[in-house]
Every structure is written in structure tokens, then in C-alpha cells.
Scaffold this active site. Sequence first.
Site, mmCIF file in Angstrom:
data_model
loop_
_atom_site.group_PDB
_atom_site.id
_atom_site.type_symbol
_atom_site.label_atom_id
_atom_site.label_comp_id
_atom_site.label_asym_id
_atom_site.label_seq_id
_atom_site.Cartn_x
_atom_site.Cartn_y
_atom_site.Cartn_z
ATOM 1 N N GLY A 7 1.397 -1.849 -0.249
ATOM 2 C CA GLY A 7 -0.062 0.242 -0.021
ATOM 3 C C GLY A 7 1.131 1.426 0.078
ATOM 4 C CE LYS A 182 -7.545 6.571 14.153
ATOM 5 N NZ LYS A 182 -6.007 5.934 13.539
#
Length: 301
Positions: A7, A182
Site C-alpha cells: 500500500g 481509535k
Amino acid sequence: MKIGIIGAGSIGLLFAANLSKAFSVTLYTKTSEQAEMINKNGIYLQDGATHSRVSIHALPVSKWTGLEELTIIAVKQYQLHSIIHQITSLECIPHNLLFLQNGMSHLKLLKNIPATNIFVGSIEHGASKINTYSVSHNGKGAINVAPFKGGIEIIKEFGELCAAIDFPITLKDDFYNMLINKLIANAVINPLTAILQIKNGELITNTFYFAAVKKLFLEISFILNLEDPIKRFRDVLRICKKTGHNRSSMLKDLEEGRRTEIDAILGFLIEEAQVQRKTATNIESYYYLIKGKEKDRRGVN
């Protein structure tokens, strides 16, 4: 230690540029064209007033063989299916995989992956991709990693080497609580900033926006059965302040006509609410608004 990074978005570029100081890094990109650009130009890292260019070896992801000691998967949650298919098709079983996705919907996808050790992480660094080989580091934050399956020896060694290059990794025991922290921040900040088209800090400086923040957080707290909601809310405010001048990843995705990670974030909470037979009026409304904006800007059904 050889590190693979799958990525080459903002986080992939940021990690590749920093980790190359201590590791042999190969960055795996979606296209051959991006790999060629990175091999030619390196990665251009803008960190405040500091600018640097780092030489990186890049290959298209189709060339990944899973032989590195650690592979970091830094793609969006909705791109994981193709990566997991590639993992299951490898000739060897990869030793160590670290997944860095927002939200929590991806956890169910990791259960049956053939790998010796699997880790998950949460990133609080601010980063934005400038072009195919350039990234802006918009703010330092925590990098938390926890074991999902297997042992922790490799990740401890990795963390020690990262500390030496001022790119610290904090090892956590409980992956679920780590990701929940998160998730809460993402679930509050991302949808609201994307809908309102504002920077993160405006959520707390504008009293009316702040009222919406509190209302959304209370619904999230109710669904997740948070034991210490006041502390969690303060964490959200801390992140808002720390990233006050940043535009959220969801806002940037919409502005650039990309798919967002709303399914991995609010979609996960909607599923949790359904399991518990709880109402999620605000969460569902924001979910549909983001999906509507996706449809308008991407031309999808």
C-alpha cells in the site's frame, strides 16, 4: 530485517520513508506505474519545514511473495479482500503480518488468514499524500500495535529498532481495546468533518458543532458499553486539538472522489447496535449522509 509494505497511500509512503532508516524496505504498490515513479524519484517526505528524499525499492503488489520477516499491510479496509486472496494464494505461509486499517470490520477477515503471527495496529500520525511518490507528515502521534494471533517476539524486535530512529512503536496487550480507542475517535471526527467540510479543530471551537460531537459520542458510548466514557471523550478532544489544522482522511477521500472507510467505522457500530438491539439514530444518519456524498462524487449506486 527485511520489511515489506503493501500500500503506497499516505501511511504506506510515510512508513516506507521512515523505516528505510533502519530496515531493508520494499514498497508494494497497486500499479506498475507508481512503482516505476517511486523507483525513479524515491519518496519525497515533507515534515514541517524539513524536506527529504528517500530511495526506496518498489514493486507492484502482484510481485509480493511474502518472504520478508515482516509485512505491513497499509491499504484501506475495503481493499483487504484482494490482499487476503493473494495471501491465501502464496506458495509459502508468511511469517509476520501487521494490519494497519481504520475501523474494526476487518477483524473478522483476519481470523482465517494463514500466517504464523498476525498483528493489528492503530496510527495517530497525520499524513497526506501529495502525489504518487510524495507525502506530507502533518503531525506526529502514537503508533500502537497488538498481537492478534501468535507470538510477539518479532514485533518487540521491530519496536526496539523503530525507537532508535525516532519512529516509536508501542506494544499493547489487548488489540480490541486498542482498536476501540481509535474507532471512537474516527467515528466522531471523520464523519462530522466530512459532512461539514471543516478541519478537525473546528469541531471543538464551534459550540454548535461541539454539541453534535457530544451527542454522537454519547450514542457511541452507549453502543460500545464504555466503562470510562469521560476519559474516552477527553481522548477524542485531545486528538481534535492535536490535529486541529488537519483535514480528516474521510473528508479528503470525498474531496478527491475516493471511496471512504465509513463501512469499517460507522458500519461496524451499526452492526454492533443491531446485535444488541439498540437504536443508533445519529450513527445511521451520518452513515447514510456519507454514503450519499460518496454516490454523488464517485457516481456509484
